[in-house]
Design an enzyme around this catalytic site. Sequence first.
Site, PDB file in Angstrom:
ATOM      1  N   ASP A  63       0.841  -1.200   0.000  1.00 49.05           N
ATOM      2  CA  ASP A  63       0.000   0.000   0.000  1.00 49.05           C
ATOM      3  C   ASP A  63       0.882   1.258   0.000  1.00 49.05           C
ATOM      4  O   ASP A  63       0.597   2.231  -0.689  1.00 49.05           O
ATOM      5  CB  ASP A  63      -0.930  -0.042   1.220  1.00 49.05           C
ATOM      6  CG  ASP A  63      -1.684  -1.373   1.260  1.00 49.05           C
ATOM      7  OD1 ASP A  63      -2.319  -1.705   0.253  1.00 49.05           O
ATOM      8  OD2 ASP A  63      -1.592  -2.096   2.269  1.00 49.05           O
ATOM      9  N   HIS A  83      -4.912  -3.496   6.263  1.00 47.87           N
ATOM     10  CA  HIS A  83      -4.762  -3.711   4.819  1.00 47.87           C
ATOM     11  C   HIS A  83      -6.133  -4.055   4.262  1.00 47.87           C
ATOM     12  O   HIS A  83      -6.500  -5.219   4.123  1.00 47.87           O
ATOM     13  CB  HIS A  83      -3.739  -4.824   4.543  1.00 47.87           C
ATOM     14  CG  HIS A  83      -3.699  -5.213   3.096  1.00 47.87           C
ATOM     15  ND1 HIS A  83      -3.225  -4.383   2.117  1.00 47.87           N
ATOM     16  CD2 HIS A  83      -4.114  -6.334   2.455  1.00 47.87           C
ATOM     17  CE1 HIS A  83      -3.339  -4.976   0.945  1.00 47.87           C
ATOM     18  NE2 HIS A  83      -3.876  -6.165   1.125  1.00 47.87           N
TER      19      HIS A  83
HETATM   20  P1  NAX Z   1      -2.627 -18.328  -4.312  1.00 43.85           P
HETATM   21  O1  NAX Z   1      -3.969 -18.877  -4.066  1.00 43.85           O
HETATM   22  O2  NAX Z   1      -2.089 -18.247  -5.699  1.00 43.85           O
HETATM   23  O3  NAX Z   1      -1.555 -19.144  -3.457  1.00 43.85           O
HETATM   24  C1  NAX Z   1      -1.746 -19.478  -2.139  1.00 43.85           C
HETATM   25  C2  NAX Z   1      -0.934 -20.727  -1.870  1.00 43.85           C
HETATM   26  O4  NAX Z   1      -0.989 -20.972  -0.477  1.00 43.85           O
HETATM   27  C3  NAX Z   1      -1.460 -21.971  -2.572  1.00 43.85           C
HETATM   28  O5  NAX Z   1      -0.384 -22.654  -3.191  1.00 43.85           O
HETATM   29  C4  NAX Z   1      -2.061 -22.796  -1.438  1.00 43.85           C
HETATM   30  O6  NAX Z   1      -1.976 -24.196  -1.671  1.00 43.85           O
HETATM   31  C5  NAX Z   1      -1.187 -22.363  -0.274  1.00 43.85           C
HETATM   32  N1  NAX Z   1      -1.790 -22.551   1.042  1.00 43.85           N
HETATM   33  C6  NAX Z   1      -3.070 -22.361   1.437  1.00 43.85           C
HETATM   34  N2  NAX Z   1      -3.229 -22.675   2.723  1.00 43.85           N
HETATM   35  C7  NAX Z   1      -2.010 -23.056   3.164  1.00 43.85           C
HETATM   36  C8  NAX Z   1      -1.539 -23.496   4.417  1.00 43.85           C
HETATM   37  N3  NAX Z   1      -2.353 -23.641   5.457  1.00 43.85           N
HETATM   38  N4  NAX Z   1      -0.214 -23.811   4.534  1.00 43.85           N
HETATM   39  C9  NAX Z   1       0.606 -23.698   3.482  1.00 43.85           C
HETATM   40  N5  NAX Z   1       0.211 -23.291   2.254  1.00 43.85           N
HETATM   41  C10 NAX Z   1      -1.082 -22.967   2.112  1.00 43.85           C
HETATM   42  O7  NAX Z   1      -2.622 -16.883  -3.613  1.00 43.85           O
HETATM   43  P2  NAX Z   1      -1.596 -15.686  -3.798  1.00 43.85           P
HETATM   44  O8  NAX Z   1      -2.006 -14.860  -4.961  1.00 43.85           O
HETATM   45  O9  NAX Z   1      -0.214 -16.201  -3.745  1.00 43.85           O
HETATM   46  O10 NAX Z   1      -1.941 -14.812  -2.485  1.00 43.85           O
HETATM   47  C11 NAX Z   1      -1.628 -15.299  -1.194  1.00 43.85           C
HETATM   48  C12 NAX Z   1      -2.275 -14.420  -0.138  1.00 43.85           C
HETATM   49  O11 NAX Z   1      -1.755 -13.093  -0.204  1.00 43.85           O
HETATM   50  C13 NAX Z   1      -3.789 -14.271  -0.260  1.00 43.85           C
HETATM   51  O12 NAX Z   1      -4.367 -14.410   1.028  1.00 43.85           O
HETATM   52  C14 NAX Z   1      -3.963 -12.845  -0.752  1.00 43.85           C
HETATM   53  O13 NAX Z   1      -5.204 -12.304  -0.383  1.00 43.85           O
HETATM   54  C15 NAX Z   1      -2.816 -12.176  -0.034  1.00 43.85           C
HETATM   55  N6  NAX Z   1      -2.405 -10.857  -0.534  1.00 43.85           N
HETATM   56  C16 NAX Z   1      -1.976  -9.948   0.375  1.00 43.85           C
HETATM   57  C17 NAX Z   1      -1.516  -8.694   0.019  1.00 43.85           C
HETATM   58  C18 NAX Z   1      -1.053  -7.717   1.041  1.00 43.85           C
HETATM   59  O14 NAX Z   1      -0.717  -6.598   0.662  1.00 43.85           O
HETATM   60  N7  NAX Z   1      -1.016  -8.036   2.327  1.00 43.85           N
HETATM   61  C19 NAX Z   1      -1.505  -8.282  -1.415  1.00 43.85           C
HETATM   62  C20 NAX Z   1      -1.539  -9.429  -2.371  1.00 43.85           C
HETATM   63  C21 NAX Z   1      -2.441 -10.577  -1.963  1.00 43.85           C
HETATM   64  O15 NAX Z   1      -3.769 -10.213  -2.270  1.00 43.85           O
END
Ligand code: NAX
Length: 328
Positions: free
Chosen positions: A161, A189
Amino acid sequence: MKEPVRVAVTGPAGNIGYAILFRIASGAMFGPDQPVHLSLLERPNPRSSAALKGVMMELADCAFPLLKSMRAEQDPREAFRDADYALLIGARPRGPGMERADLLEANAAIFREQGRALNETASRNVKVIVVGNPCNTNAWIAMKNAPDLAPECFSAMLRLDQNRAMAMLAEKTRTDVTDIRHMAVWGNHSPSMAPDIWNATVKGEPADNFVTDQWIREEFIPTVGKRGSAIIAARGASSAASAASAAVDHMHDWALGADDWVTMGVPSDGSYGVPEGMIFGFPCIAKGDGTYEIVKGLTLNEEQQARIAKNIADLEEEMAAVKAFVPD
Ligand code: NAX
């Protein structure tokens, strides 16, 4: 060359994982003289395991001189064993028909388990960044479930952000991002976050001298807040490379220091009326020895105070919804 550090990453087979691992292994996160061991925690299902295997093959194929070892894990206690840094990226995305409360609870269970595991096996000085959303509340749950670690070990990512706000202001004022300083984004966020142009400077002058109040209220603040949705609409997928880059910035500056303020979601010490212990985006000074301080004594105008109050109320509501996941 320094002694290698242990870096644990959750969700390494996901979008952000794919964008971040190569930068950790190349030295962008901890410096060109810092070797790393990577420990990668994915969900134990065949699709995630296969995808992770492919990512690890690619990492190997880069022949990064700083990457000393990597291993795939399915148990958080093993993944976090002796970790110096933990990047908690993996989270449950919102599925069809899922209510907000269901999403909060599904993630609360994940971050409770990971907080407990960090408490059990991570280095006592571990530095944790929570990226997985809702990141402030998830970081709070992990922190509360790790009573043997200092609360300051835990943080949430608001750096994306801040970076978005800096880029937007630089574009508007036709300056370079390096001309923008002291840009902070307060709070949660979420779209209600509070970007702070009033304490920022452009080429050393107050930033709000360069733009109109109308632009700040009608363009700047809402656009920064809704940038994530705008990227989903344009790209058909959520921010990944920019989120990874912001996490690199966050951890780099926390570990090695920065010559400007950095926005971090950190446990409040009660500053600016934010309840103690709440994970809240504050402007921080990263001191270069692995510690940080919240910037104190800033003036916040009335409208900014109201935005901060709204962020506090939103976070209180989220924290109340997941109360069952934290010890009393
Ligand atoms: P993806 O869905 O592409 O990847 C997430 C990965 O995490 C998958 O491979 C899944 O199998 C794995 N996973 C899920 N639960 C798990 C667990 N308990 N232990 C280990 N692995 C696990 O998501 P992606 O685009 O990489 O985003 C990841 C997270 O970042 C989401 O929650 C998203 O909302 C968040 N974000 C946060 C941002 C921020 O500024 N704080 C910005 C970007 C993003 O939106």
